[in-house]
Scaffold this motif. Structure first.
Motif, PDB file in Angstrom:
ATOM      1  N   LEU A  10      27.357  51.350   9.513  1.00  8.90           N
ATOM      2  CA  LEU A  10      26.120  50.805   8.972  1.00  8.90           C
ATOM      3  C   LEU A  10      26.290  49.379   8.454  1.00  8.90           C
ATOM      4  CD1 LEU A  10      24.628  53.874   7.015  1.00  8.90           C
ATOM      5  CD2 LEU A  10      23.650  52.731   9.006  1.00  8.90           C
ATOM      6  N   LEU A  11      27.428  49.141   7.811  1.00 10.03           N
ATOM      7  CA  LEU A  11      27.622  47.839   7.152  1.00 10.03           C
ATOM      8  C   LEU A  11      28.142  46.765   8.098  1.00 10.03           C
ATOM      9  CD1 LEU A  11      29.155  49.047   3.765  1.00 10.03           C
ATOM     10  CD2 LEU A  11      26.798  48.378   4.234  1.00 10.03           C
ATOM     11  N   ARG A  12      28.905  47.167   9.119  1.00 14.62           N
ATOM     12  CA  ARG A  12      29.505  46.178  10.007  1.00 14.62           C
ATOM     13  C   ARG A  12      29.040  46.267  11.447  1.00 14.62           C
ATOM     14  NH1 ARG A  12      35.918  45.517   8.400  1.00 14.62           N
ATOM     15  NH2 ARG A  12      35.580  44.430   6.392  1.00 14.62           N
ATOM     16  N   GLY A  13      28.554  47.393  11.850  1.00 10.31           N
ATOM     17  CA  GLY A  13      28.179  47.578  13.243  1.00 10.31           C
ATOM     18  C   GLY A  13      26.786  47.053  13.533  1.00 10.31           C
ATOM     19  N   SER A  14      26.467  47.080  14.820  1.00 11.24           N
ATOM     20  CA  SER A  14      25.152  46.615  15.274  1.00 11.24           C
ATOM     21  C   SER A  14      24.186  47.783  15.243  1.00 11.24           C
ATOM     22  CB  SER A  14      25.251  46.027  16.682  1.00 11.24           C
ATOM     23  OG  SER A  14      26.168  44.943  16.696  1.00 11.24           O
ATOM     24  N   GLY A  15      23.950  48.260  14.037  1.00 11.46           N
ATOM     25  CA  GLY A  15      23.141  49.462  13.895  1.00 11.46           C
ATOM     26  C   GLY A  15      21.707  49.196  13.513  1.00 11.46           C
TER      27      GLY A  15
ATOM     28  N   GLU B 210      16.201  45.059  20.045  1.00 10.14           N
ATOM     29  CA  GLU B 210      17.419  44.268  19.912  1.00 10.14           C
ATOM     30  C   GLU B 210      18.275  44.903  18.835  1.00 10.14           C
ATOM     31  OE1 GLU B 210      18.648  39.531  19.432  1.00 10.14           O
ATOM     32  OE2 GLU B 210      16.638  40.237  18.892  1.00 10.14           O
ATOM     33  N   GLN B 211      19.592  44.979  19.070  1.00  7.28           N
ATOM     34  CA  GLN B 211      20.540  45.568  18.124  1.00  7.28           C
ATOM     35  C   GLN B 211      21.318  44.453  17.428  1.00  7.28           C
ATOM     36  OE1 GLN B 211      18.992  48.878  18.639  1.00  7.28           O
ATOM     37  NE2 GLN B 211      20.962  49.112  17.580  1.00  7.28           N
ATOM     38  N   LEU B 212      21.344  44.481  16.081  1.00  7.69           N
ATOM     39  CA  LEU B 212      22.041  43.470  15.288  1.00  7.69           C
ATOM     40  C   LEU B 212      22.786  44.122  14.151  1.00  7.69           C
ATOM     41  CD1 LEU B 212      19.159  40.833  14.911  1.00  7.69           C
ATOM     42  CD2 LEU B 212      21.111  40.653  16.441  1.00  7.69           C
ATOM     43  N   SER B 213      23.806  43.431  13.696  1.00  6.73           N
ATOM     44  CA  SER B 213      24.474  43.850  12.465  1.00  6.73           C
ATOM     45  C   SER B 213      23.713  43.280  11.279  1.00  6.73           C
ATOM     46  CB  SER B 213      25.916  43.355  12.446  1.00  6.73           C
ATOM     47  OG  SER B 213      25.958  41.934  12.345  1.00  6.73           O
ATOM     48  N   LEU B 214      24.020  43.803  10.080  1.00  8.66           N
ATOM     49  CA  LEU B 214      23.363  43.281   8.873  1.00  8.66           C
ATOM     50  C   LEU B 214      23.689  41.800   8.670  1.00  8.66           C
ATOM     51  CD1 LEU B 214      23.750  46.231   6.330  1.00  8.66           C
ATOM     52  CD2 LEU B 214      21.653  45.370   7.358  1.00  8.66           C
TER      53      LEU B 214
ATOM     54  N   LEU C 145      10.036  37.373   9.854  1.00  9.37           N
ATOM     55  CA  LEU C 145      10.964  37.466   8.721  1.00  9.37           C
ATOM     56  C   LEU C 145      10.736  38.749   7.930  1.00  9.37           C
ATOM     57  CD1 LEU C 145      11.044  33.781   7.387  1.00  9.37           C
ATOM     58  CD2 LEU C 145      13.020  35.145   8.096  1.00  9.37           C
ATOM     59  N   TRP C 146       9.459  39.084   7.710  1.00 11.79           N
ATOM     60  CA  TRP C 146       9.188  40.321   6.965  1.00 11.79           C
ATOM     61  C   TRP C 146       9.604  41.549   7.775  1.00 11.79           C
ATOM     62  CZ3 TRP C 146       8.553  40.588   2.038  1.00 11.79           C
ATOM     63  CH2 TRP C 146       8.033  39.492   1.330  1.00 11.79           C
ATOM     64  N   THR C 147       9.432  41.472   9.092  1.00 14.60           N
ATOM     65  CA  THR C 147       9.893  42.589   9.932  1.00 14.60           C
ATOM     66  C   THR C 147      11.404  42.748   9.828  1.00 14.60           C
ATOM     67  OG1 THR C 147       8.065  42.241  11.480  1.00 14.60           O
ATOM     68  CG2 THR C 147       9.973  43.458  12.291  1.00 14.60           C
ATOM     69  N   CYS C 148      12.110  41.620   9.906  1.00  9.38           N
ATOM     70  CA  CYS C 148      13.568  41.666   9.774  1.00  9.38           C
ATOM     71  C   CYS C 148      13.983  42.151   8.384  1.00  9.38           C
ATOM     72  CB  CYS C 148      14.158  40.281  10.030  1.00  9.38           C
ATOM     73  SG  CYS C 148      14.020  39.716  11.729  1.00  9.38           S
TER      74      CYS C 148
ATOM     75  N   MET D 159      17.683  35.528   9.543  1.00 10.94           N
ATOM     76  CA  MET D 159      16.612  35.341   8.564  1.00 10.94           C
ATOM     77  C   MET D 159      16.778  34.007   7.830  1.00 10.94           C
ATOM     78  SD  MET D 159      15.715  39.032   6.837  1.00 10.94           S
ATOM     79  CE  MET D 159      17.386  39.373   6.288  1.00 10.94           C
ATOM     80  N   ASN D 160      18.004  33.655   7.502  1.00 14.89           N
ATOM     81  CA  ASN D 160      18.231  32.375   6.819  1.00 14.89           C
ATOM     82  C   ASN D 160      17.791  31.199   7.694  1.00 14.89           C
ATOM     83  OD1 ASN D 160      19.247  33.472   4.447  1.00 14.89           O
ATOM     84  ND2 ASN D 160      21.366  33.465   5.188  1.00 14.89           N
ATOM     85  N   GLY D 161      18.127  31.272   9.003  1.00 14.35           N
ATOM     86  CA  GLY D 161      17.733  30.185   9.894  1.00 14.35           C
ATOM     87  C   GLY D 161      16.230  30.082  10.048  1.00 14.35           C
ATOM     88  N   TRP D 162      15.582  31.220  10.258  1.00 12.57           N
ATOM     89  CA  TRP D 162      14.122  31.191  10.417  1.00 12.57           C
ATOM     90  C   TRP D 162      13.428  30.761   9.130  1.00 12.57           C
ATOM     91  CZ3 TRP D 162      13.609  36.572  13.228  1.00 12.57           C
ATOM     92  CH2 TRP D 162      14.049  36.415  14.553  1.00 12.57           C
ATOM     93  N   TYR D 163      13.968  31.226   8.012  1.00 15.85           N
ATOM     94  CA  TYR D 163      13.364  30.849   6.728  1.00 15.85           C
ATOM     95  C   TYR D 163      13.420  29.320   6.539  1.00 15.85           C
ATOM     96  CZ  TYR D 163      12.786  30.312   1.699  1.00 15.85           C
ATOM     97  OH  TYR D 163      12.359  29.912   0.457  1.00 15.85           O
TER      98      TYR D 163
END
Length: 445
Positions: A104-109, A135-139, A69-72, A146-150
């Motif tokens: 940046l805001l919508r892409g898998s950056g 792994e590439q993810l969007s914000l 979670l902290w890494t994310c 993060m919400n699920g893992w938390y």
């Protein structure tokens, strides 16, 4: 018109500002949650405890998730910071800058490193099979992950903390009550191997020690129902074993209190038992004397035998007195209860024996009363000088006042006297002709 890119049309300046505001608020919420989780008392306890069982397995996964979670969050922070820096270059961003912000805001950056062996971000309790270097993810995807893992990590922390908050303190209070009960029990001789309640105390002591150790090392094994993050009231600490131990201790406590009561009023209770047995003995003596009288005064009558004194009860009474002198209260308690019940039963039996033995005398007294009543009725009707009635009366009276008295014959004679009196008092025919039941010797009007 905005130029379309891989993520769709580029965002406008206003859309970029709104997205940055929303992502900033979510960033603050995630940071607050992670810091709260980091400082949670349950997490600190889990880190310092020697865990076993299901808690050990689930905490190993949850601890890994907290690190991820902290890494994310760091990756999320870096991406949000880069977007803010790009947006902050000028008040009116160029089309190229808007396209970059959109990416940046919508892409898998957002690039996340893998662990090189398994999928690092598998759900709690599962592992992947394919190794990933990155792994590439969007914000938005990163935020959902993060919400699920938390939630999964928080379930483990909150559940353990709820069990630790509920059970060990209650177990300690029950253990303190157990120590007080053991002290009282030992003072009155309720000890292991000498009294069943003493053995029960040993079992309860072992159960509480085992239960506390298991609760401390494996709290998740003592959770019943849904996880704490579900609907309110969905789960609770499982107190089944604790409740059974508490009920067992309460039963022992009542037994010890009963023994204490015996110690306080043993002498009074022993005196009451002696008094009841003495009354029973006197009643049996009276029954034996009455039986001898009946056998001498009543003929042809079956008189039941009268038993001897309750020797066994007197022996138990002596044993009870011995227990009291040597302060063996745990042995005196059940013996006294038995003596109290059996002595009352013995007194009742003695009274029933006296009643059965004196029954023939009661019958004779009842026949004498009936005869005297008929004699009085004869006098009221002016038939006292009737020769026939007098003969019948004298015959019955001689039988009832003789010894031994034949009750069956006496009853027949009283009945004959009654019948003769009834005939003498019956109305006469109008012609005055003697009837078949008339006899000479008196006036029968």
């Amino acid at each position: 018109m905005a130029v379309a890119g891989p993520t769709g049309p580029a965002l406008s300046r206003e859309e970029v500002d709104r997205a940055l505001a929303r992502l900033g608020a979510e960033h603050e919420a995630v940071e607050s949650s992670l810091l709260a989780l980091q400082d949670h008392a349950g997490r600190r306890l889990l880190e310092g405890a020697e865990l076993t069982g299901v808690t050990k397995n689930r905490w190993a996964v949850a601890e890994q998730l907290i690190g991820q979670l902290w890494t994310c969050f760091d990756a999320y922070t870096a991406a949000l910071t880069a977007a803010r820096e790009l947006r902050g270059r000028r008040r009116w961003p160029t089309q190229a800058e808007l396209s970059g912000l959109t990416e940046l805001l919508r892409g898998s950056g957002v690039t996340l490193p893998g662990n090189g062996t398994t999928t690092s971000y598998a759900p709690l309790g599962t592992t992947g099979t394919a190794a990933r270097l990155s792994e590439q993810l969007s914000l938005q995807q990163l935020l959902e992950r993060m919400n699920g893992w938390y939630a999964q990590a928080l379930d483990v922390v909150v559940t353990a903390d709820a069990v630790w908050s509920a059970l060990p303190a209650r177990i300690d209070l029950l253990a303190a009550e157990l120590r007080r009960t053991r002290s009282l029990a030992h003072s009155v001789g309720v000890r292991p191997g000498e009294h069943p309640s003493g053995d029960d105390l040993e079992r309860i002591t072992e159960e509480l020690a085992s239960l506390r150790a298991e609760v401390i090392s494996d709290p998740l094994a003592f959770w019943a129902g849904a996880s704490p993050s579900s609907a309110p009231g969905g789960g609770r600490p499982d107190t089944g074993r604790y409740d059974r131990a508490a009920r067992a201790l309460e039963d022992v406590r009542r037994e010890v209190e009963a023994v204490l009561d015996v110690r306080q009023d043993a002498e009074q209770r022993l005196m009451r038992v002696r008094d009841v047995l003495s009354r029973a003995d006197r009643t049996l003596n009276e029954a034996r004397q009455a039986r001898m009288e009946v056998l001498s005064k009543i003929a042809a009558s079956v008189v039941p035998a009268v038993s001897g004194p309750p020797t066994a009860l007197y022996e138990q009474l002596a044993a009870a007195a011995e227990h009291r002198r040597h302060a063996r209260w745990h042995r005196l308690s059940p013996l006294l209860e038995s003596l109290e019940q059996r002595s009352e039963e013995e007194l009742l039996r003695a009274r029933e024996s006296l009643t059965a033995v004196t029954a023939p005398l009661a019958v004779r007294a009842e026949l004498r009363g009936r005869l005297d009543a008929y004699k009085a009725k004869t006098g009221r009707h002016g038939l006292a000088e009737d020769t026939f009635l007098t003969e019948r009366y004298d015959a019955a009276r001689r039988m009832l006042w003789s010894a031994p008295c034949d009750l069956m014959a006496a009853e027949q004679l009283v009945l004959r006297y009654q019948q003769a009196l009834a005939e003498a008092l019956a109305p006469r025919p109008a012609t005055g002709t003697p009837g078949p039941g008339d006899h000479v010797g008196g006036n029968h009007e």
